[in-house]
Design a protein around this motif. Sequence first.
Motif, PDB file in Angstrom:
ATOM      1  N   SER A  27       0.821  -1.208   0.000  1.00 27.33           N
ATOM      2  CA  SER A  27       0.000   0.000   0.000  1.00 27.33           C
ATOM      3  C   SER A  27       0.859   1.265   0.000  1.00 27.33           C
ATOM      4  O   SER A  27       0.616   2.205  -0.759  1.00 27.33           O
ATOM      5  N   LEU A  28       1.873   1.285   0.860  1.00 24.71           N
ATOM      6  CA  LEU A  28       2.754   2.447   0.948  1.00 24.71           C
ATOM      7  C   LEU A  28       3.571   2.617  -0.342  1.00 24.71           C
ATOM      8  O   LEU A  28       3.715   3.721  -0.854  1.00 24.71           O
ATOM      9  N   HIS A  29       4.079   1.511  -0.859  1.00 27.81           N
ATOM     10  CA  HIS A  29       4.831   1.554  -2.110  1.00 27.81           C
ATOM     11  C   HIS A  29       3.962   2.122  -3.225  1.00 27.81           C
ATOM     12  O   HIS A  29       4.387   3.023  -3.962  1.00 27.81           O
ATOM     13  N   VAL A  57       7.918  -0.141  11.728  1.00 32.24           N
ATOM     14  CA  VAL A  57       6.467  -0.222  11.612  1.00 32.24           C
ATOM     15  C   VAL A  57       5.970  -1.332  12.536  1.00 32.24           C
ATOM     16  O   VAL A  57       6.341  -2.494  12.379  1.00 32.24           O
ATOM     17  N   ALA A  58       5.146  -0.943  13.508  1.00 34.58           N
ATOM     18  CA  ALA A  58       4.621  -1.878  14.498  1.00 34.58           C
ATOM     19  C   ALA A  58       3.173  -2.232  14.177  1.00 34.58           C
ATOM     20  O   ALA A  58       2.447  -1.444  13.574  1.00 34.58           O
ATOM     21  N   SER A  59       2.769  -3.397  14.626  1.00 34.11           N
ATOM     22  CA  SER A  59       1.396  -3.864  14.442  1.00 34.11           C
ATOM     23  C   SER A  59       0.633  -3.744  15.757  1.00 34.11           C
ATOM     24  O   SER A  59       1.135  -4.154  16.802  1.00 34.11           O
ATOM     25  N   ARG A  60      -0.575  -3.215  15.673  1.00 32.56           N
ATOM     26  CA  ARG A  60      -1.410  -3.134  16.883  1.00 32.56           C
ATOM     27  C   ARG A  60      -1.796  -4.522  17.389  1.00 32.56           C
ATOM     28  O   ARG A  60      -1.999  -4.717  18.580  1.00 32.56           O
ATOM     29  N   GLU A  61      -1.903  -5.483  16.474  1.00 28.54           N
ATOM     30  CA  GLU A  61      -2.278  -6.851  16.856  1.00 28.54           C
ATOM     31  C   GLU A  61      -1.122  -7.619  17.491  1.00 28.54           C
ATOM     32  O   GLU A  61      -1.332  -8.513  18.285  1.00 28.54           O
ATOM     33  N   ARG A  74      12.487   5.723  14.868  1.00 26.56           N
ATOM     34  CA  ARG A  74      11.112   6.157  15.105  1.00 26.56           C
ATOM     35  C   ARG A  74      10.208   4.965  14.820  1.00 26.56           C
ATOM     36  O   ARG A  74      10.523   4.128  13.982  1.00 26.56           O
ATOM     37  N   ILE A  75       9.067   4.916  15.511  1.00 19.78           N
ATOM     38  CA  ILE A  75       8.106   3.832  15.317  1.00 19.78           C
ATOM     39  C   ILE A  75       6.767   4.430  14.899  1.00 19.78           C
ATOM     40  O   ILE A  75       6.335   5.440  15.451  1.00 19.78           O
ATOM     41  N   ILE A  76       6.142   3.773  13.932  1.00 20.30           N
ATOM     42  CA  ILE A  76       4.816   4.163  13.462  1.00 20.30           C
ATOM     43  C   ILE A  76       3.961   2.895  13.405  1.00 20.30           C
ATOM     44  O   ILE A  76       4.500   1.802  13.231  1.00 20.30           O
ATOM     45  N   MET A  77       2.672   3.041  13.552  1.00 20.16           N
ATOM     46  CA  MET A  77       1.768   1.895  13.486  1.00 20.16           C
ATOM     47  C   MET A  77       1.469   1.536  12.033  1.00 20.16           C
ATOM     48  O   MET A  77       1.353   2.415  11.177  1.00 20.16           O
ATOM     49  N   ALA A  78       1.327   0.252  11.767  1.00 19.96           N
ATOM     50  CA  ALA A  78       1.101  -0.238  10.405  1.00 19.96           C
ATOM     51  C   ALA A  78      -0.188   0.295   9.799  1.00 19.96           C
ATOM     52  O   ALA A  78      -0.291   0.423   8.579  1.00 19.96           O
ATOM     53  N   ASP A  79      -1.158   0.634  10.616  1.00 20.18           N
ATOM     54  CA  ASP A  79      -2.431   1.126  10.088  1.00 20.18           C
ATOM     55  C   ASP A  79      -2.438   2.644   9.885  1.00 20.18           C
ATOM     56  O   ASP A  79      -3.470   3.228   9.547  1.00 20.18           O
ATOM     57  N   ALA A  80      -1.302   3.293  10.038  1.00 19.65           N
ATOM     58  CA  ALA A  80      -1.208   4.736   9.788  1.00 19.65           C
ATOM     59  C   ALA A  80      -1.422   5.001   8.302  1.00 19.65           C
ATOM     60  O   ALA A  80      -1.097   4.170   7.449  1.00 19.65           O
TER      61      ALA A  80
END
Length: 127
Positions: free
Chosen positions: A18-20, A76-80, A95-101
């Motif tokens: 998706s990001l790509h 990139v971290a997963s909430r699950e 830095r860390i960002i959530m995968a659903d961002a």
Amino acid sequence: MREPVVALAFTPEAWVESLHRHFTDHGGARIRQLVMDPIVALDDDYEILITSARWPALTPGFVAELHDRHRAVLGVASREDHGSTDVLTHAGVDRIIMADAGPSEFLEALLLLAPEAPAERVRSNLD
């Protein structure tokens, strides 16, 4: 606004494709490559590696080698997967960002990691 040059560590997670696709179609960041082999991640020319905790090559030593080459790492971290943040923190990502961002949140995180122009970054590394 300049576009940070990034590499995406390939994992079979939806956010990677998706990001790509988003950055390729709409800009904001230039995708240099999708990285499967960590050796390529060390040798290629880019500013920030984007990777999840699930990428097998993500270790503290690997992140240190990237830092030695003046590259940042956006994890990139997963909430699950509640342990993913711990894995990223232990590896020493910048830095860390959530995968659903959303893409705009990813871009904001990238710009925080590489706010200066590439020429300024190279000059500061030579000083």
